[in-house]
Design an enzyme around this catalytic site. Sequence first.
Site, short mmCIF file in Angstrom:
data_model
loop_
_atom_site.label_atom_id
_atom_site.label_comp_id
_atom_site.label_asym_id
_atom_site.label_seq_id
_atom_site.Cartn_x
_atom_site.Cartn_y
_atom_site.Cartn_z
N ASP A 1 -1.59 6.72 6.25
CA ASP A 1 -2.68 5.90 5.71
C ASP A 1 -3.06 4.88 6.77
O ASP A 1 -2.41 3.85 6.92
CB ASP A 1 -2.22 5.21 4.42
CG ASP A 1 -3.24 4.20 3.91
OD1 ASP A 1 -4.33 4.07 4.51
OD2 ASP A 1 -2.96 3.54 2.89
N TRP B 1 0.81 -1.22 0.00
CA TRP B 1 0.00 0.00 0.00
C TRP B 1 0.85 1.27 0.00
O TRP B 1 0.55 2.22 -0.72
CB TRP B 1 -1.00 -0.01 1.16
CG TRP B 1 -2.07 -1.03 0.94
CD1 TRP B 1 -2.34 -2.12 1.72
CD2 TRP B 1 -3.00 -1.11 -0.16
NE1 TRP B 1 -3.37 -2.86 1.18
CE2 TRP B 1 -3.80 -2.26 0.03
CE3 TRP B 1 -3.24 -0.32 -1.28
CZ2 TRP B 1 -4.81 -2.63 -0.86
CZ3 TRP B 1 -4.25 -0.69 -2.17
CH2 TRP B 1 -5.03 -1.83 -1.95
N LYS C 1 -12.36 -1.43 6.36
CA LYS C 1 -11.55 -2.41 7.09
C LYS C 1 -11.97 -2.43 8.55
O LYS C 1 -12.52 -3.40 9.03
CB LYS C 1 -10.06 -2.05 6.98
CG LYS C 1 -9.57 -1.81 5.56
CD LYS C 1 -9.00 -3.04 4.86
CE LYS C 1 -8.95 -2.90 3.35
NZ LYS C 1 -7.80 -2.21 2.80
C1 LIG Z 1 -7.25 -1.55 1.65
C2 LIG Z 1 -6.19 -0.53 1.76
C3 LIG Z 1 -6.07 0.51 0.82
C4 LIG Z 1 -6.95 0.61 -0.40
O1 LIG Z 1 -8.24 0.96 -0.09
P1 LIG Z 1 -9.33 1.21 -1.23
O2 LIG Z 1 -10.55 1.48 -0.46
O3 LIG Z 1 -9.43 -0.07 -2.03
O4 LIG Z 1 -8.88 2.33 -2.07
C5 LIG Z 1 -5.08 1.45 1.01
N1 LIG Z 1 -4.26 1.41 2.08
C6 LIG Z 1 -4.35 0.44 2.99
C7 LIG Z 1 -3.42 0.44 4.16
C8 LIG Z 1 -5.32 -0.56 2.87
O5 LIG Z 1 -5.40 -1.53 3.79
#
Ligand SMILES: *Cc1c(COP(=O)(O)O)cnc(C)c1O
Length: 361
Positions: A173, A102, A197
């Site tokens: 993030d 990511w 998540k």
């Molecule tokens: C799942 C995830 C993403 C991507 O998320 P989307 O909603 O598919 O854009 C980005 N960063 C992390 C750390 C993630 O776990």
Amino acid sequence: MRKNFNFSAGPAVLPEEVLLQAQKEMLDWNGTGVSIMELGHRGSEFKTIVEESEANLRELMNIPKNYRVLFISGGATHQFSMVPLNLYSAKKEADYIETGVWSKKAAAEAKHFGEVNVAAEVIKENGLFTVPPQSKWSLNPNADYVHYTPNETVEGIEFQWVPQTGKVPLVADMTSFILSRPVDVNQFGIIYAGAQKNMGQAGISVVIIRDDLIKDPIPGTPILYSYQITAEHHSLYNTPPTYSWYILNLVLRWMKQNGGVKKFAERNERRAMKLYQIIDKSKGFYLNTVHPDYRSWMNVVFNLETPELTQLFLDEAKKIGLKYLKGHRLVGGVRASLYNAMPDEGVNQLAEFMEEFAKRY
Ligand SMILES: *Cc1c(COP(=O)(O)O)cnc(C)c1O
């Protein structure tokens, strides 16, 4: 109680109470006689969700007054673009810490708009993935911001500490990390996270941004990618994903009712350690290759000796209701995502199954 446990990394398990409540009020939300899905986003009814969700998040994360909370359509990937578009100054220099899939994607996106300096990368030491200490990072003191990913969802690599970047804003993030343990928001310039998540349904993201970082974006930035426009319009410049917003609010409410972030953090640590202990005691039957200092509480990733044995593990687990344990397509193996909404019973059953499976094979 549901019969299955969903270990998916995302979209992921939601609290059963939340799903039941959403079901109960599907046709008639709060006495309006219509579904929340059918309500206008600017009406006084939906406004209660807008206001309560922000208040709930502020309370759960102890967000200081000089931070704005934005609710934005889309996922964390949208933020991979929004962060550089809004934070690059005229010199366009940013530092990225690459610790997995990511953070690499975030860095690759920023490169479309300016300079990216990879100030540190994950390394393998004695067969274990780890991150060099900050003293070994090549941080640019004049960078517009430093971006990192506190929990790498695919590899199961998690920081137990927060980088100190002085005057340079730190951008995190937190998609698979937010609300899993307490953080001091003051240490960050921007925190962003997709909801699906650890706090809700796909379609909406949360951005917590320090006031002074809300400024004119790079010229030519599409209007919906501007934090400034989003903030000025209180996240209602255009129609937001109202149902996702509503579910997010129900999850935040549920977290408050169940003791808040501290309570969840204790539980998250205990549950992850339980699985890591089984892995470590298995004498190589299960293998996790992340240094103990960087093992994730949210995504426990491990391998078995052969792909065939891994498949057998996944098949047998599925039969007893332990579902979606397959690792990310890029790394294979097994990944148990233990988000806040995963009941203890799910983790206990998985732990038992792992011990029993190891004995049999
Ligand atoms: C799942 C995830 C993403 C991507 O998320 P989307 O909603 O598919 O854009 C980005 N960063 C992390 C750390 C993630 O776990």
